[in-house]
Design a protein around this motif. Structure first.
Motif, PDB file in Angstrom:
ATOM      1  N   ALA A 125       0.840  -1.196   0.000  1.00  0.00           N
ATOM      2  CA  ALA A 125       0.000   0.000   0.000  1.00  0.00           C
ATOM      3  C   ALA A 125       0.876   1.247   0.000  1.00  0.00           C
ATOM      4  CB  ALA A 125      -0.921  -0.009   1.203  1.00  0.00           C
ATOM      5  N   PHE A 126       1.468   1.525  -1.155  1.00  0.00           N
ATOM      6  CA  PHE A 126       2.286   2.744  -1.246  1.00  0.00           C
ATOM      7  C   PHE A 126       1.418   3.980  -1.008  1.00  0.00           C
ATOM      8  CE2 PHE A 126       6.407   1.309  -2.584  1.00  0.00           C
ATOM      9  CZ  PHE A 126       6.147   0.027  -3.045  1.00  0.00           C
ATOM     10  N   ALA A 127       0.232   3.992  -1.594  1.00  0.00           N
ATOM     11  CA  ALA A 127      -0.758   5.008  -1.263  1.00  0.00           C
ATOM     12  C   ALA A 127      -1.618   4.444  -0.132  1.00  0.00           C
ATOM     13  CB  ALA A 127      -1.625   5.335  -2.471  1.00  0.00           C
ATOM     14  N   THR A 128      -2.029   5.291   0.825  1.00  0.00           N
ATOM     15  CA  THR A 128      -2.781   4.806   1.976  1.00  0.00           C
ATOM     16  C   THR A 128      -4.047   4.096   1.534  1.00  0.00           C
ATOM     17  OG1 THR A 128      -1.931   6.606   3.333  1.00  0.00           O
ATOM     18  CG2 THR A 128      -3.884   5.457   4.136  1.00  0.00           C
ATOM     19  N   ALA A 129      -4.250   2.908   2.055  1.00  0.00           N
ATOM     20  CA  ALA A 129      -5.443   2.114   1.756  1.00  0.00           C
ATOM     21  C   ALA A 129      -6.212   1.889   3.054  1.00  0.00           C
ATOM     22  CB  ALA A 129      -5.045   0.775   1.134  1.00  0.00           C
ATOM     23  N   ASN A 130      -7.496   2.206   3.056  1.00  0.00           N
ATOM     24  CA  ASN A 130      -8.305   2.102   4.264  1.00  0.00           C
ATOM     25  C   ASN A 130      -8.459   0.645   4.695  1.00  0.00           C
ATOM     26  OD1 ASN A 130      -8.689   4.865   4.307  1.00  0.00           O
ATOM     27  ND2 ASN A 130     -10.590   4.745   3.122  1.00  0.00           N
ATOM     28  N   TYR A 131      -8.526   0.448   5.995  1.00  0.00           N
ATOM     29  CA  TYR A 131      -8.726  -0.897   6.520  1.00  0.00           C
ATOM     30  C   TYR A 131     -10.058  -1.467   6.039  1.00  0.00           C
ATOM     31  CZ  TYR A 131      -5.041   0.332   9.847  1.00  0.00           C
ATOM     32  OH  TYR A 131      -3.854   0.731  10.418  1.00  0.00           O
ATOM     33  N   LYS A 132     -10.084  -2.769   5.942  1.00  0.00           N
ATOM     34  CA  LYS A 132     -11.331  -3.451   5.628  1.00  0.00           C
ATOM     35  C   LYS A 132     -12.117  -3.627   6.912  1.00  0.00           C
ATOM     36  CE  LYS A 132     -13.139  -7.915   4.058  1.00  0.00           C
ATOM     37  NZ  LYS A 132     -12.772  -9.283   3.636  1.00  0.00           N
ATOM     38  N   LYS A 133     -13.409  -3.326   6.883  1.00  0.00           N
ATOM     39  CA  LYS A 133     -14.252  -3.379   8.078  1.00  0.00           C
ATOM     40  C   LYS A 133     -15.335  -4.440   7.915  1.00  0.00           C
ATOM     41  CE  LYS A 133     -17.536  -0.509  10.705  1.00  0.00           C
ATOM     42  NZ  LYS A 133     -18.719  -1.321  10.411  1.00  0.00           N
ATOM     43  N   ASP A 134     -15.313  -5.421   8.808  1.00  0.00           N
ATOM     44  CA  ASP A 134     -16.415  -6.355   8.912  1.00  0.00           C
ATOM     45  C   ASP A 134     -17.300  -5.884  10.072  1.00  0.00           C
ATOM     46  OD1 ASP A 134     -15.434  -7.958   6.821  1.00  0.00           O
ATOM     47  OD2 ASP A 134     -14.061  -8.981   8.206  1.00  0.00           O
ATOM     48  N   THR A 135     -18.084  -6.775  10.630  1.00  0.00           N
ATOM     49  CA  THR A 135     -18.884  -6.414  11.791  1.00  0.00           C
ATOM     50  C   THR A 135     -17.986  -6.405  13.021  1.00  0.00           C
ATOM     51  OG1 THR A 135     -20.864  -7.396  10.830  1.00  0.00           O
ATOM     52  CG2 THR A 135     -20.878  -7.017  13.214  1.00  0.00           C
ATOM     53  N   ILE A 136     -17.842  -5.243  13.625  1.00  0.00           N
ATOM     54  CA  ILE A 136     -16.954  -5.091  14.770  1.00  0.00           C
ATOM     55  C   ILE A 136     -17.808  -4.862  16.012  1.00  0.00           C
ATOM     56  CG2 ILE A 136     -15.013  -3.814  15.730  1.00  0.00           C
ATOM     57  CD1 ILE A 136     -14.351  -2.926  12.890  1.00  0.00           C
ATOM     58  N   LEU A 137     -17.659  -5.752  16.990  1.00  0.00           N
ATOM     59  CA  LEU A 137     -18.391  -5.649  18.247  1.00  0.00           C
ATOM     60  C   LEU A 137     -17.386  -5.583  19.399  1.00  0.00           C
ATOM     61  CD1 LEU A 137     -21.143  -8.357  17.587  1.00  0.00           C
ATOM     62  CD2 LEU A 137     -21.349  -5.880  17.310  1.00  0.00           C
TER      63      LEU A 137
END
Length: 363
Positions: A125-137
């Protein structure tokens, strides 16, 4: 004779005494005490401008005392009810358990090695790549105590999971631009231990919902342990080697291009300074159980890989039978080339905005 003489002496003494004695004479019957009905106190209300009011005396207030903020004006004033005012007060030790839902996940990964020589050979990720988000509890366990009815402190242990390295990143193309790459793996988890301070705001805002809700704010500071598992970044592009030109036939075995670049990034664990900001409303159930409905921002610091990257790529070699760019001019090598890079990190800050509820059991 003696008896007669003695009697005469006593008679004479009695007569002499009566000559000198003075007795009060009562000419009328004694007076009976007279009872006067006491006067009733007269209350004259004073108006707001300091002058006496000519209004009739106020009636005696009977029945339930009006609540705080009530419009009842029978006595011209408002009353506090201590039982209501203190009902939600925090007191003593407590244990809390909260569960939340992460509404927003902030941050992403970026290659720290993008300025290294030949860095484009290691897709990332040379350019910033956003985190992948699943269901976070996110879950939190806390132990604390109330200092007074307005302030409480606790230690909390929180765990976050359900997010990972992004599915797609923009990696370097070797000529100053970026090209898409596909990523898999890289699950991220975080645990945070914090010291938190909470302050009830009802002294400024008053109770809400008729005294059933109590607003509060909180801050916390501590340490977060962030872990990212191994992940793979795959770049499917075909890259020609520097100095290789189309239309020229090169000797057999000459390296002319590379393709199918796989970069295996080793995960890592790092400890970071963490903080939280929280605002919410408290209410009470039976048995001294309290519920906090909150919105919380948590800064968990940086997620970082271990810095180890193993790159595998397919090499294309000239056949020596045709000019480059024409069919049959190149063929893949019999084996893939493998390179190992160290101290080439990828990292990014992590923050969550959570909506949740906490149950507190007081002792």
């Amino acid at each position: 004779m003696k008896k007669i003489a003695i009697f005469a002496v006593f008679a004479g003494l009695a007569a002499g005494s009566s000559a000198f004695a003075v007795y009060p004479v009562y000419n009328q019957q004694p007076m009976q005490p007279q009872y006067v009905q006491p006067m009733q106190p007269q209350y004259v209300p004073v108006t707001g401008n300091g002058t006496l009011s000519t209004a009739a005396n106020p009636n005696r207030v009977t029945g339930a005392v009006p609540r705080v903020g009530s419009s009842a004006a029978a006595a011209g004033r408002q009353y506090y009810q201590p039982s209501d005012y203190d009902r939600l007060a925090d007191s003593g030790l407590y244990i809390g358990l909260s569960v939340g839902y992460t509404m927003s996940l902030n941050g992403g990964m970026r290659a720290n090695y993008q300025n290294e020589k030949d860095a484009y050979f290691a897709p990332g990720a040379f350019a910033t790549a956003n985190y992948k988000k699943d269901t976070i509890l996110p879950l939190q366990l806390s132990v604390g105590a109330a200092i007074n009815s307005d302030i409480r402190v606790d230690f909390s242990y929180s765990r976050y999971s359900g997010f990972s390295y992004p599915d797609h990143v923009m990696t370097g193309d070797g000529v100053g631009g970026y090209t898409p790459a596909i990523a898999t793996g890289g699950a991220i988890s975080s645990t945070a231990t914090m010291l938190n301070l909470y302050y009830n705001l009802d002294s400024y805002t008053g109770y809400m919902a008729g005294g059933a809700l109590r607003p509060y704010v909180g801050v916390g500071l501590g340490i977060a342990t962030n872990t990212i598992s191994d992940y793979l970044v795959y770049d499917p592009e075909f890259y020609g080697e520097y100095g290789i030109e189309d239309g020229i036939t090169y000797p057999a075995g000459t390296l002319t291009a590379i393709s199918d670049i796989y970069a295996y990034h080793a995960g890592g664990t790092t400890e970071q300074l963490a903080y939280m900001l929280e605002g919410g409303l408290s209410t009470e159930l039976e048995g001294g159980i309290k519920l906090d409905f909150f919105v919380r921002w948590t800064g968990l610091g940086k997620v970082q890989s271990s810095g180890s990257i193993v790159v595998s790529q397919t090499e294309w070699l000239s056949t020596g039978m045709a000019p480059i760019g024409t069919p049959g001019s190149e063929e893949p090598g019999a084996y893939d080339s493998v390179f190992h890079y160290t101290n080439w990190y990828e990292s990014g800050n992590l923050g969550t905005l959570d909506l949740g509820v906490r149950m507190r059991i007081q002792f």
